[in-house]
Write a protein that holds these residues in place. Structure first.
Motif, PDB file in Angstrom:
ATOM      1  N   ALA A 333     -41.228  38.142 -44.302  1.00 55.84           N
ATOM      2  CA  ALA A 333     -42.154  37.081 -43.848  1.00 55.84           C
ATOM      3  C   ALA A 333     -41.978  36.761 -42.448  1.00 55.84           C
ATOM      4  CB  ALA A 333     -42.114  35.667 -44.752  1.00 55.84           C
ATOM      5  N   LYS A 334     -40.728  36.476 -41.840  1.00 52.14           N
ATOM      6  CA  LYS A 334     -40.573  35.953 -40.487  1.00 52.14           C
ATOM      7  C   LYS A 334     -40.669  37.078 -39.677  1.00 52.14           C
ATOM      8  CE  LYS A 334     -36.817  32.547 -41.961  1.00 52.14           C
ATOM      9  NZ  LYS A 334     -35.428  32.418 -41.760  1.00 52.14           N
ATOM     10  N   VAL A 335     -40.318  38.317 -39.718  1.00 50.90           N
ATOM     11  CA  VAL A 335     -40.764  39.477 -38.992  1.00 50.90           C
ATOM     12  C   VAL A 335     -42.281  39.645 -38.873  1.00 50.90           C
ATOM     13  CG1 VAL A 335     -40.632  41.901 -38.707  1.00 50.90           C
ATOM     14  CG2 VAL A 335     -38.725  40.647 -39.446  1.00 50.90           C
ATOM     15  N   SER A 336     -42.908  39.468 -39.840  1.00 46.50           N
ATOM     16  CA  SER A 336     -44.303  39.519 -39.719  1.00 46.50           C
ATOM     17  C   SER A 336     -45.116  38.304 -39.223  1.00 46.50           C
ATOM     18  CB  SER A 336     -44.905  39.857 -41.191  1.00 46.50           C
ATOM     19  OG  SER A 336     -44.925  38.600 -42.071  1.00 46.50           O
ATOM     20  N   GLY A 337     -44.482  37.259 -39.077  1.00 46.67           N
ATOM     21  CA  GLY A 337     -44.918  35.868 -38.369  1.00 46.67           C
ATOM     22  C   GLY A 337     -46.295  35.338 -39.489  1.00 46.67           C
ATOM     23  N   ASN A 339     -48.509  37.220 -40.286  1.00 49.81           N
ATOM     24  CA  ASN A 339     -49.598  38.081 -40.059  1.00 49.81           C
ATOM     25  C   ASN A 339     -49.713  39.175 -41.288  1.00 49.81           C
ATOM     26  OD1 ASN A 339     -51.464  40.392 -39.343  1.00 49.81           O
ATOM     27  ND2 ASN A 339     -51.094  39.546 -37.159  1.00 49.81           N
ATOM     28  N   THR A 340     -50.761  39.098 -42.105  1.00 47.30           N
ATOM     29  CA  THR A 340     -50.930  39.777 -43.299  1.00 47.30           C
ATOM     30  C   THR A 340     -51.051  41.237 -42.920  1.00 47.30           C
ATOM     31  OG1 THR A 340     -52.022  37.926 -44.040  1.00 47.30           O
ATOM     32  CG2 THR A 340     -52.186  40.232 -45.406  1.00 47.30           C
ATOM     33  N   TYR A 341     -51.973  41.748 -41.918  1.00 50.40           N
ATOM     34  CA  TYR A 341     -52.007  43.019 -41.421  1.00 50.40           C
ATOM     35  C   TYR A 341     -50.608  43.697 -41.156  1.00 50.40           C
ATOM     36  CZ  TYR A 341     -56.965  41.918 -40.993  1.00 50.40           C
ATOM     37  OH  TYR A 341     -58.218  41.562 -41.352  1.00 50.40           O
ATOM     38  N   LEU A 342     -49.726  43.025 -40.435  1.00 52.44           N
ATOM     39  CA  LEU A 342     -48.505  43.274 -39.924  1.00 52.44           C
ATOM     40  C   LEU A 342     -47.635  43.246 -41.117  1.00 52.44           C
ATOM     41  CD1 LEU A 342     -46.407  44.268 -37.926  1.00 52.44           C
ATOM     42  CD2 LEU A 342     -45.862  41.893 -37.367  1.00 52.44           C
ATOM     43  N   MET A 343     -47.712  42.557 -42.069  1.00 55.06           N
ATOM     44  CA  MET A 343     -46.835  42.623 -43.419  1.00 55.06           C
ATOM     45  C   MET A 343     -47.425  43.850 -44.285  1.00 55.06           C
ATOM     46  SD  MET A 343     -46.803  39.483 -46.295  1.00 55.06           S
ATOM     47  CE  MET A 343     -46.674  38.404 -44.953  1.00 55.06           C
ATOM     48  N   ILE A 344     -48.469  44.154 -44.231  1.00 55.41           N
ATOM     49  CA  ILE A 344     -48.910  45.288 -44.955  1.00 55.41           C
ATOM     50  C   ILE A 344     -48.473  46.526 -44.396  1.00 55.41           C
ATOM     51  CG2 ILE A 344     -50.955  46.747 -45.695  1.00 55.41           C
ATOM     52  CD1 ILE A 344     -52.433  44.275 -46.027  1.00 55.41           C
ATOM     53  N   GLY A 345     -48.471  46.527 -42.798  1.00 55.96           N
ATOM     54  CA  GLY A 345     -47.914  47.792 -42.348  1.00 55.96           C
ATOM     55  C   GLY A 345     -46.542  48.033 -42.714  1.00 55.96           C
ATOM     56  N   ILE A 346     -45.768  46.711 -42.426  1.00 58.19           N
ATOM     57  CA  ILE A 346     -44.320  46.848 -42.596  1.00 58.19           C
ATOM     58  C   ILE A 346     -44.064  47.514 -43.953  1.00 58.19           C
ATOM     59  CG2 ILE A 346     -42.431  45.442 -42.989  1.00 58.19           C
ATOM     60  CD1 ILE A 346     -43.150  43.550 -40.877  1.00 58.19           C
ATOM     61  N   ILE A 347     -44.861  46.804 -45.103  1.00 57.59           N
ATOM     62  CA  ILE A 347     -44.546  47.503 -46.343  1.00 57.59           C
ATOM     63  C   ILE A 347     -44.848  49.090 -46.598  1.00 57.59           C
ATOM     64  CG2 ILE A 347     -45.153  47.167 -48.844  1.00 57.59           C
ATOM     65  CD1 ILE A 347     -45.290  44.216 -48.362  1.00 57.59           C
ATOM     66  N   ALA A 373     -41.709  37.932 -54.811  1.00 53.87           N
ATOM     67  CA  ALA A 373     -41.294  36.582 -53.811  1.00 53.87           C
ATOM     68  C   ALA A 373     -42.133  36.335 -52.633  1.00 53.87           C
ATOM     69  CB  ALA A 373     -39.702  36.852 -53.554  1.00 53.87           C
ATOM     70  N   LEU A 374     -42.392  37.623 -52.065  1.00 51.97           N
ATOM     71  CA  LEU A 374     -43.146  37.419 -50.516  1.00 51.97           C
ATOM     72  C   LEU A 374     -44.487  36.848 -50.957  1.00 51.97           C
ATOM     73  CD1 LEU A 374     -42.620  38.276 -47.540  1.00 51.97           C
ATOM     74  CD2 LEU A 374     -43.662  40.513 -48.375  1.00 51.97           C
ATOM     75  N   SER A 375     -45.207  37.343 -51.839  1.00 50.20           N
ATOM     76  CA  SER A 375     -46.375  36.672 -52.493  1.00 50.20           C
ATOM     77  C   SER A 375     -46.397  35.071 -52.575  1.00 50.20           C
ATOM     78  CB  SER A 375     -46.845  37.687 -53.646  1.00 50.20           C
ATOM     79  OG  SER A 375     -48.156  36.906 -54.059  1.00 50.20           O
ATOM     80  N   ALA A 376     -45.210  34.660 -53.369  1.00 52.96           N
ATOM     81  CA  ALA A 376     -45.173  33.482 -53.704  1.00 52.96           C
ATOM     82  C   ALA A 376     -44.783  32.504 -52.349  1.00 52.96           C
ATOM     83  CB  ALA A 376     -43.973  33.332 -54.350  1.00 52.96           C
ATOM     84  N   THR A 377     -44.360  32.948 -51.291  1.00 53.01           N
ATOM     85  CA  THR A 377     -43.997  32.171 -50.226  1.00 53.01           C
ATOM     86  C   THR A 377     -45.092  32.271 -49.226  1.00 53.01           C
ATOM     87  OG1 THR A 377     -42.564  34.086 -49.305  1.00 53.01           O
ATOM     88  CG2 THR A 377     -41.452  32.295 -50.606  1.00 53.01           C
ATOM     89  N   THR A 378     -45.751  33.342 -49.052  1.00 58.79           N
ATOM     90  CA  THR A 378     -46.683  33.531 -47.987  1.00 58.79           C
ATOM     91  C   THR A 378     -48.130  33.192 -48.574  1.00 58.79           C
ATOM     92  OG1 THR A 378     -47.156  35.928 -48.442  1.00 58.79           O
ATOM     93  CG2 THR A 378     -45.003  35.166 -46.868  1.00 58.79           C
ATOM     94  N   GLY A 379     -48.226  33.120 -49.784  1.00 59.04           N
ATOM     95  CA  GLY A 379     -49.804  33.023 -50.351  1.00 59.04           C
ATOM     96  C   GLY A 379     -50.713  34.577 -50.244  1.00 59.04           C
ATOM     97  N   VAL A 380     -50.151  35.581 -49.776  1.00 62.50           N
ATOM     98  CA  VAL A 380     -50.630  36.715 -49.658  1.00 62.50           C
ATOM     99  C   VAL A 380     -50.838  37.738 -51.285  1.00 62.50           C
ATOM    100  CG1 VAL A 380     -50.754  39.302 -49.140  1.00 62.50           C
ATOM    101  CG2 VAL A 380     -50.111  37.404 -47.638  1.00 62.50           C
ATOM    102  N   HIS A 381     -51.974  37.847 -51.770  1.00 61.18           N
ATOM    103  CA  HIS A 381     -52.096  38.315 -53.075  1.00 61.18           C
ATOM    104  C   HIS A 381     -51.095  39.356 -53.394  1.00 61.18           C
ATOM    105  CE1 HIS A 381     -53.984  39.017 -56.846  1.00 61.18           C
ATOM    106  NE2 HIS A 381     -54.707  38.324 -56.708  1.00 61.18           N
ATOM    107  N   ILE A 382     -50.658  39.305 -54.564  1.00 58.56           N
ATOM    108  CA  ILE A 382     -49.651  40.257 -54.966  1.00 58.56           C
ATOM    109  C   ILE A 382     -50.337  41.736 -55.092  1.00 58.56           C
ATOM    110  CG2 ILE A 382     -49.936  39.836 -57.338  1.00 58.56           C
ATOM    111  CD1 ILE A 382     -46.689  40.793 -55.955  1.00 58.56           C
ATOM    112  N   ASP A 383     -51.430  41.644 -55.587  1.00 57.11           N
ATOM    113  CA  ASP A 383     -51.995  42.967 -55.635  1.00 57.11           C
ATOM    114  C   ASP A 383     -52.112  43.825 -54.184  1.00 57.11           C
ATOM    115  OD1 ASP A 383     -52.700  42.381 -57.916  1.00 57.11           O
ATOM    116  OD2 ASP A 383     -54.943  42.478 -57.891  1.00 57.11           O
TER     117      ASP A 383
END
Length: 450
Positions: A333-337, A339-347, A373-383
């Protein structure tokens, strides 16, 4: 970080190193590391005997919800017996199908339908690999496809390596399309309570779109290598599809069982029958109808993989209970700042790169609680995170000869037939295809889920 967390990390890292080096058989490694987790993490550090019982999780099996879901969310942790029983059931069903010659019959029938022409066989076998791997373990798919490809290559005088490589990739890609197609998807699906329909309408769409591009890619790259040197149109010396069937009544019965399993998987969101129930039911019917061959089938089941999963779930549970996975989620979450797009790219891309060099099964099992845990802390949908993880782990393994079990089986079959496939040749053809699918996956998920 607590002492329990440090011990859990040490055990997990040691397990991964041993799995990668293959000095000890994988199932022995995970079972031993699982035992160490129970003793030292839960017993010595946490001093929580209740956590040990919860991790072993045998009580889940006697819970009616384990077999027929009411639709309520389950928070059961520990060993995922649903995954293990489903895998075991599907293994028994597949061995029953293999015994009666189902796979060999299917391969020979398709080859005959396209009049034994090399390029049509190439395209047909890619399609068959993709479709079969949606429902059957990719190892089994490649085991039979590779052997038939080598046999046809000898008779029709063409180079089998390009075809085997394409079949391997399509099997891995097809496995990404459904919940039962690839072990990482089984883990993701059972732990996040997704259905067969959930996968087929999400990763399935991505896989089908990608498959169109992959067909074009492999055709353009490998068509010259597949030209047959035989000019003969006399196919009388080729075995007939019917000759592949070793037990006609058994063939009919096992085909019906397979079709019934597919129907149950497709409809289990409506019937609320769990994958554990489906797997066990399919296995029981297969064994009952196999008669005197039941012991032969049971001997061929891959028990090592089932034991591997059992130990793996215990080790991952140690990381989860000590808070290590939450730390990893916070780091992403910290690395992606944010940014949901960056989070998806990382995963997607980190999962792919990791799966290219290490077993994607333990990686997926580790990452599921991380994305929760990432979904719970960032609000990004788990799907969004789950399907990103599925595509990354399923497809990334195709890039190298050791990235997925199907790769090892296919290249080994080619080597035994006198057609060794080196790392250079493999990666030259397969890595670009992997990148193509990862790019499509990233673009699709970012475009349609955000």
């Amino acid at each position: 970080m607590t002492a329990a967390s440090i011990v859990a990390i040490i055990i997990f890292v040691a397990m991964f190193i041993l799995i990668i080096t293959e000095k000890i058989e994988k199932h022995i490694t995970t079972l031993c590391c699982g035992a160490l987790t129970l003793i030292f993490v839960f017993g010595v550090c946490l001093r929580d005997l209740g956590a040990i019982w919860d991790t072993i999780n045998l009580s889940a099996i006697v819970n009616p919800e384990f077999w027929h879901s009411s639709g309520a969310e389950s928070e059961s942790g520990g060993i995922d017996w649903s995954t293990i029983l489903f895998l075991a059931g599907m293994m028994i069903m597949v061995e029953g199908m293999a015994r009666v010659g189902f796979f060999r019959w299917l391969c020979m029938l398709i080859a005959k339908l396209v009049h034994y022409k090399t390029i049509p066989i190439f395209i047909s076998f890619m399609c068959m690999s993709f479709v079969l791997a949606m429902f059957i373990d990719s190892i089994t798919v490649i085991l039979f496809l590779a052997s038939i490809t080598i046999e046809l290559a000898r008779l029709l005088k063409f180079q089998p390596v390009p075809m085997i490589l394409a079949e391997i990739f399509c099997a891995n890609l097809g496995g990404s399309a459904t919940m039962c197609g690839d072990p990482p998807n089984i883990i993701i699906g059972t732990q996040l309570e997704y259905t067969f329909t959930d996968f087929i309408t999400h990763t399935g769409v991505i896989a089908v779109i990608s498959f169109v591009f992959i067909l074009a890619y492999f055709y353009l790259v490998m068509r010259k290598d597949l030209k047959s040197s035989t000019a003969s149109e006399d196919f009388s010396n080729l075995p007939s599809p019917a000759s592949a069937i070793t037990d006609k009544p058994g063939f009919i019965i096992n085909t019906i069982i397979f079709l019934a399993a597919v129907v149950l998987l497709v409809t289990h969101a409506t019937t609320h029958l769990t994958v554990a129930f489906i797997g066990v039911s399919v296995a029981v019917v297969t064994m009952i109808t196999s008669g005197k061959h039941v012991l032969e089938i049971l001997k061929k089941v891959d028990y090592k993989t089932l034991l591997f999963f059992t130990g793996l779930f215990v080790v991952v549970c140690g990381l989860e209970e000590t808070g290590v996975l939450e730390i990893i989620a916070d780091f992403i979450a910290k690395v992606s700042g944010g940014n949901t797009y960056l989070m998806i790219g990382i995963i997607i891309w980190v999962s792919a790169v990791a799966s290219a060099f290490i077993d994607n099964i333990p990686f997926a099992a580790t990452m599921v609680p991380v994305i929760k845990a990432l979904s719970a802390t960032t609000g990004v949908h788990i799907d969004v995170l789950a399907y990103s993880l599925a595509m990354g782990t399923d497809v990334g393994g195709s890039a190298t000869p050791i990235g997925a079990s199907a790769n090892v089986v296919g290249t080994s079959a080619a080597a035994k037939a006198g057609h060794p496939i080196g790392w250079g040749e493999y990666c030259k053809k397969m890595a670009p295809a992997t990148v193509i699918v990862l790019l499509i996956s990233t673009i699709y998920i970012c475009a349609f889920y955000l």
